[in-house]
Design a protein around this motif. Structure first.
Motif, short mmCIF file in Angstrom:
data_model
loop_
_atom_site.label_atom_id
_atom_site.label_comp_id
_atom_site.label_asym_id
_atom_site.label_seq_id
_atom_site.Cartn_x
_atom_site.Cartn_y
_atom_site.Cartn_z
N ARG A 1 -12.76 -32.31 -25.92
CA ARG A 1 -12.14 -33.63 -25.84
C ARG A 1 -12.87 -34.55 -24.86
N LEU A 2 -13.45 -33.94 -23.82
CA LEU A 2 -14.15 -34.74 -22.80
C LEU A 2 -15.54 -35.19 -23.26
N ARG A 3 -16.09 -34.54 -24.28
CA ARG A 3 -17.46 -34.82 -24.70
C ARG A 3 -17.74 -36.31 -24.96
N PRO A 4 -16.91 -37.01 -25.80
CA PRO A 4 -17.22 -38.42 -25.99
C PRO A 4 -17.15 -39.23 -24.69
N GLY B 1 -28.01 -35.92 -15.79
CA GLY B 1 -29.44 -35.80 -15.53
C GLY B 1 -29.72 -35.35 -14.10
N GLN B 2 -28.96 -35.87 -13.15
CA GLN B 2 -29.15 -35.46 -11.76
C GLN B 2 -28.78 -34.00 -11.55
N THR C 1 -28.50 -34.49 -24.40
CA THR C 1 -27.05 -34.59 -24.16
C THR C 1 -26.42 -35.58 -25.13
N GLN C 2 -27.15 -36.64 -25.45
CA GLN C 2 -26.68 -37.62 -26.45
C GLN C 2 -27.79 -37.76 -27.51
N PRO C 3 -27.76 -36.89 -28.52
CA PRO C 3 -28.88 -36.85 -29.48
C PRO C 3 -28.92 -38.05 -30.44
N ALA D 1 -20.73 -38.51 -23.23
CA ALA D 1 -21.87 -38.73 -24.13
C ALA D 1 -22.03 -40.19 -24.50
N ASN D 2 -20.99 -40.99 -24.25
CA ASN D 2 -21.04 -42.42 -24.56
C ASN D 2 -21.00 -43.29 -23.30
N ASP D 3 -21.21 -42.67 -22.19
CA ASP D 3 -21.13 -43.40 -20.91
C ASP D 3 -22.46 -43.25 -20.18
N ALA D 4 -23.16 -44.38 -20.03
CA ALA D 4 -24.49 -44.33 -19.42
C ALA D 4 -24.45 -43.72 -18.03
N SER D 5 -23.43 -44.09 -17.27
CA SER D 5 -23.31 -43.62 -15.89
C SER D 5 -23.20 -42.08 -15.84
#
Lengths: 87, 87, 87, 87, 87, 87
Positions: free
Chosen positions: B45-48, B61-62, C36-38, B51-55
């Motif tokens: 449920r947390l994935r979107p 990535g960090q 992470t966001q393909p 995955a849709n939030d640049a921040s």
């Protein structure tokens, strides 16, 4: 956790394996939270806040990585250790 | 992942190549999330959210960079490894 | 990027110069976002979010610094390399 | 900046003094922003956002520290350098 | 601060003691803010923003730790130094 | 804390055990807050802000990990130390 310590279980950074080192990193991270917020009830109340928040789960991951970095260096990256089976 | 481990696949930080080391960093980062939020449905449920939030993608990535830093040091930066073909 | 890798272009952390090492850090950071966001369309949609937000640009800078730290160490800080011209 | 580089001025991490190393850290941090947001006008528009925001100024400080950490290590912390006058 | 430097007081990372090293870390962190926001009046206006905000105080702590990490390594952790009195 | 220091208790990073090293990391982190916000009353007022906020507790954990990383390296990870009893 040995009774004498509050912050570093067993009062040592050395572990037999990487898996145990990672588990130690998790424990140390939790003990820092515990000493900052000693009230177990409050900590329990905060659990859904972070366990259901992607941003905080990521931040927890960063914290555990930071702790593991120290433990891995302390153990010379377990370079002597041969796991019996790798995936 | 070897059956005995929950946090470090294969119970080793050593990999044959940088690519495999980076993949291991991603796996370890995910396993930390998994142990903090063990409910697969909630994680899904947390994935979107991330995955849709640049921040949050940046924060992921960090985290992966932090994990890879440890793995790269453990492998002495794969200095012995010669990829057959570079881009 | 060599066809066999998704995360580390060329499957190596070694570069001829600091400039190339920094470019590699940027590429690796982007590849982590990509895995992470393909969905390329979603990534494209997120671009204005971070490219116009000072806070996220700073966070991207931190991520690239973290990746470059690993690459610089892998290359022993390019101490053997003499740029023909310094500014 | 030498004309051939976009990311590392002079294509070198080596500097004569700590002060020059810190200045290089600042430049490299800015060049990462520049390659992520190449539009100078947008970057100029974002300046008041971060220059008047305590939180972002702190984050910039963290980024510069991360870059300086790499440069300081590359220069072996300038241990050979004797400033003529200390404050 | 020596007159010739804007970023590293005394143009050196070396200090006689850990306490002085920590003070240097604080100064370097402040000088980074100062060069990013050169207007003293604005910096003064931002002070209550961070000094009364737990989140920013923590972030400042992270920045100072990052700076101190570099200085401590530069001084080989002051391993030669014996404080006359420990608490 | 020895009377001469404000930032590093005892003016030393060396401790007898990992547990004491972690306690020192916590103290140093707090002293940085204290010098940034010297008003004890304000600090006391901020306590519930961070002690009841999962996000800030995690950020405190990251800060303590960063401080501990320095102290652990200074003590060569206490590799000479044998705790009498491990858990």
């Amino acid at each position: 956790m040995s009774e004498q310590t509050q912050l570093i279980p067993g009062n040592s950074l050395l572990t037999a394996t990487p898996e145990e080192g990672r588990a130690l990193a998790l424990k140390i991270a939790r003990l820092t939270i515990k000493i900052t917020q000693p009230d177990a009830e409050v900590r329990e109340r905060l659990r859904p806040d972070y366990a259901n928040d992607a941003s905080m789960l990521i931040a927890i991951g960063q914290t555990v990585a930071a702790e593991f970095s120290i433990i891995a260096a302390a153990n010379n990256y377990w370079s002597w250790f041969s796991p019996s089976e790798k995936d």
